[in-house]
Design an enzyme around this catalytic site. Sequence first.
Site, PDB file in Angstrom:
ATOM      1  N   ASP A  93      -8.381 -45.812   2.808  1.00  0.00           N
ATOM      2  CA  ASP A  93      -7.528 -45.984   1.621  1.00  0.00           C
ATOM      3  C   ASP A  93      -6.929 -47.447   1.642  1.00  0.00           C
ATOM      4  O   ASP A  93      -5.743 -47.555   1.820  1.00  0.00           O
ATOM      5  CB  ASP A  93      -6.471 -44.921   1.542  1.00  0.00           C
ATOM      6  N   GLY A 134       7.565   4.118   3.226  1.00  0.00           N
ATOM      7  CA  GLY A 134       7.992   5.215   3.801  1.00  0.00           C
ATOM      8  C   GLY A 134       9.487   5.205   4.326  1.00  0.00           C
ATOM      9  O   GLY A 134      10.165   4.301   3.823  1.00  0.00           O
ATOM     10  N   PHE A 137      10.980   4.360   6.819  1.00  0.00           N
ATOM     11  CA  PHE A 137      11.227   3.468   7.951  1.00  0.00           C
ATOM     12  C   PHE A 137      10.516   2.207   7.842  1.00  0.00           C
ATOM     13  O   PHE A 137      10.462   1.416   8.817  1.00  0.00           O
ATOM     14  CB  PHE A 137      10.999   4.251   9.355  1.00  0.00           C
ATOM     15  N   GLY A 138       9.819   1.920   6.879  1.00  0.00           N
ATOM     16  CA  GLY A 138       8.945   0.916   6.614  1.00  0.00           C
ATOM     17  C   GLY A 138       8.185   0.658   5.486  1.00  0.00           C
ATOM     18  O   GLY A 138       7.993   1.865   4.738  1.00  0.00           O
ATOM     19  N   LEU A 144       0.768  -1.330  -0.142  1.00  0.00           N
ATOM     20  CA  LEU A 144      -0.204  -0.123   0.018  1.00  0.00           C
ATOM     21  C   LEU A 144       0.911   1.314   0.164  1.00  0.00           C
ATOM     22  O   LEU A 144       0.483   2.437  -0.402  1.00  0.00           O
ATOM     23  CB  LEU A 144      -1.060   0.133   1.262  1.00  0.00           C
ATOM     24  N   GLY A 145       1.931   1.297   0.713  1.00  0.00           N
ATOM     25  CA  GLY A 145       2.965   2.355   0.761  1.00  0.00           C
ATOM     26  C   GLY A 145       4.032   1.909   1.242  1.00  0.00           C
ATOM     27  O   GLY A 145       4.351   1.026   1.841  1.00  0.00           O
TER      28      GLY A 145
END
Length: 250
Positions: free
Chosen positions: A133, A36, A38-39, A33-34
């Site tokens: 099985d 910056g 720092f993250g 989403l975005g």
Amino acid sequence: MHEQRFVSTSVDPFTKKLYDRPINRKYVLIERLGKGGFGVVYLARASFIDRSFLEEEARKYEAFQDAVGLPKVYWFGRHDDLRVMAFELLGPTLDDLFAYCGHRFSLKTTLMIADQILVRLEQLPSNAVIHRDIKPQNFLLGTGTNGNVIYVTDFGLADEYTISCAKAADKTPPRSRLVGTARFASIRGHQGQAQSPKDDLESLGYMIAFFLPGKLPWQGLQAHGRGEKNRVVMEEKMATSPEQLCEKLP
């Protein structure tokens, strides 16, 4: 006016690793989403991951640790990104032994095998388990002093079974896919219906009928694709009466 959203097509290796693997085994990244200084902010969704098949299988083995004819599990856990289960060494499968004997067992051998497998199948529902099985590949001989003991293995398709679970499952619409292995699956297994201990016994009946003459009536049927093959095998089973299935048996 339509809003446009631009998503970068280049993904750095670290971000790609995050997309490939859930964070904390729960949160799956959808898109960034975005970003910056720092993250980075991501849109994510909570993913409730079911237990792995191997984990479920290990849990079922552990319920039978003191039972004869079920392998002992020494350890189950994670190693790096893998789930690992270690259990006791076993010998050849009944399928291997059948091939070694020229794809035909004697009546005595067949009855001795059936005696042991019936005891194994009797133990399963007593611990609220059905196998689903049953086939020669899933029964192995032991080793050493247990060389004549038949072990039941591969609980990958096993399911929990109680009377209350069975009643609830009967009200659930059947699935359209086969549960089990086509050659030995019960008719309900073909139909995707809820199974019970009698379905394991039905599969054992097919095994016994297979071991003596070396072939079942629905082997070698022509079909296009696995789905079509499963359907024609089911139809042949439904059209074959027990008397017809056993007409060549002693």
